[in-house]
Enzyme design. Structure first.
Site, PDB file in Angstrom:
ATOM      1  N   CYS A   6      10.658 -32.671 -20.993  1.00 46.25           N
ATOM      2  CA  CYS A   6       9.406 -32.390 -20.280  1.00 46.25           C
ATOM      3  C   CYS A   6       8.267 -32.112 -21.254  1.00 46.25           C
ATOM      4  CB  CYS A   6       9.585 -31.224 -19.314  1.00 46.25           C
ATOM      5  SG  CYS A   6      10.614 -31.671 -17.896  1.00 46.25           S
ATOM      6  N   GLU A  24       8.788 -30.485 -13.724  1.00 45.68           N
ATOM      7  CA  GLU A  24       7.598 -30.753 -14.514  1.00 45.68           C
ATOM      8  C   GLU A  24       7.313 -32.249 -14.583  1.00 45.68           C
ATOM      9  OE1 GLU A  24      10.231 -28.844 -15.114  1.00 45.68           O
ATOM     10  OE2 GLU A  24       9.873 -27.499 -16.802  1.00 45.68           O
ATOM     11  N   CYS A  59      12.007 -27.990 -20.507  1.00 43.23           N
ATOM     12  CA  CYS A  59      12.975 -28.551 -21.454  1.00 43.23           C
ATOM     13  C   CYS A  59      12.257 -29.440 -22.465  1.00 43.23           C
ATOM     14  CB  CYS A  59      14.056 -29.338 -20.706  1.00 43.23           C
ATOM     15  SG  CYS A  59      13.515 -30.951 -20.082  1.00 43.23           S
ATOM     16  N   ASN A  96      12.549 -30.077  -9.020  1.00 42.03           N
ATOM     17  CA  ASN A  96      13.633 -30.797  -9.679  1.00 42.03           C
ATOM     18  C   ASN A  96      14.476 -31.512  -8.626  1.00 42.03           C
ATOM     19  OD1 ASN A  96      14.461 -28.125  -8.961  1.00 42.03           O
ATOM     20  ND2 ASN A  96      16.157 -28.180 -10.402  1.00 42.03           N
ATOM     21  N   ILE A  97      14.996 -32.686  -9.035  1.00 41.20           N
ATOM     22  CA  ILE A  97      15.773 -33.537  -8.141  1.00 41.20           C
ATOM     23  C   ILE A  97      17.018 -33.964  -8.898  1.00 41.20           C
ATOM     24  CG2 ILE A  97      15.771 -35.656  -6.775  1.00 41.20           C
ATOM     25  CD1 ILE A  97      12.618 -35.434  -6.896  1.00 41.20           C
ATOM     26  N   GLU A  98      18.173 -33.452  -8.463  1.00 44.08           N
ATOM     27  CA  GLU A  98      19.432 -33.760  -9.152  1.00 44.08           C
ATOM     28  C   GLU A  98      20.073 -35.028  -8.589  1.00 44.08           C
ATOM     29  OE1 GLU A  98      20.691 -29.245 -10.447  1.00 44.08           O
ATOM     30  OE2 GLU A  98      21.805 -30.188  -8.818  1.00 44.08           O
ATOM     31  N   CYS A 155      13.391 -33.359 -13.784  1.00 45.92           N
ATOM     32  CA  CYS A 155      12.881 -31.986 -13.774  1.00 45.92           C
ATOM     33  C   CYS A 155      11.609 -31.880 -12.936  1.00 45.92           C
ATOM     34  CB  CYS A 155      12.574 -31.537 -15.201  1.00 45.92           C
ATOM     35  SG  CYS A 155      14.008 -31.480 -16.282  1.00 45.92           S
TER      36      CYS A 155
END
Length: 138
Positions: A96, A58, A93, A45-47, A56
């Site tokens: 995804c 996935e 989620c 995941n990359i915020e 996310c």
């Protein structure tokens, strides 16, 4: 799916936790996506400070695979937790699940989750996204 394949995917998903960029939530997620050709694609995941542009693990794995020319997938392993410490199962989620629906056969595609006790849960996409909307609906 063979136990050895499960173990390899879960190991790769755990390795991907180290690459997560999560300065806001500190909730790290790693994913490993198995294509039908046998290739494994990692994702984390990359915020983003604006939250909406975050991605996310996935979806990162899927976009990594698709941008490498893969379009057919067999399974994905997903793990995650606060500061990268796995505590409980980390299901995908809704967004995804929808991306999975675009590229996967819902009755066949496997989603593997593992908790801190080593227990593995395996679901089909159809189980996690009943009556999903995908390319076959158009």
């Amino acid at each position: 799916m063979k136990k050895t394949q499960q173990a390899e995917l879960l190991k790769k998903a755990k390795e991907m936790l180290a690459f997560s960029y999560t300065p806001y939530s500190n909730f790290k997620v790693g994913a490993a996506l198995l294509s039908k050709s046998g290739k494994v694609f990692g994702g984390c995941n990359i915020e983003n400070a604006a939250y909406g542009p975050s991605n996310c693990a996935e979806r990162t794995a899927f976009f990594n695979a698709v941008s490498s020319g893969e379009r057919n997938f067999e399974a994905i392993a997903i793990v995650g937790g606060p500061d990268g410490v796995i505590k409980d199962f980390c299901p995908p989620c809704g967004v995804c699940r929808q991306v999975m629906m675009e590229f996967c056969e819902p009755k066949e595609f496997k989603i593997l989750l593992q908790n801190d006790k080593g227990k593995i849960k395996e679901f089909t996409l159809e189980e996690l996204l009943p009556l999903g909307f995908g390319p076959a609906n158009l």
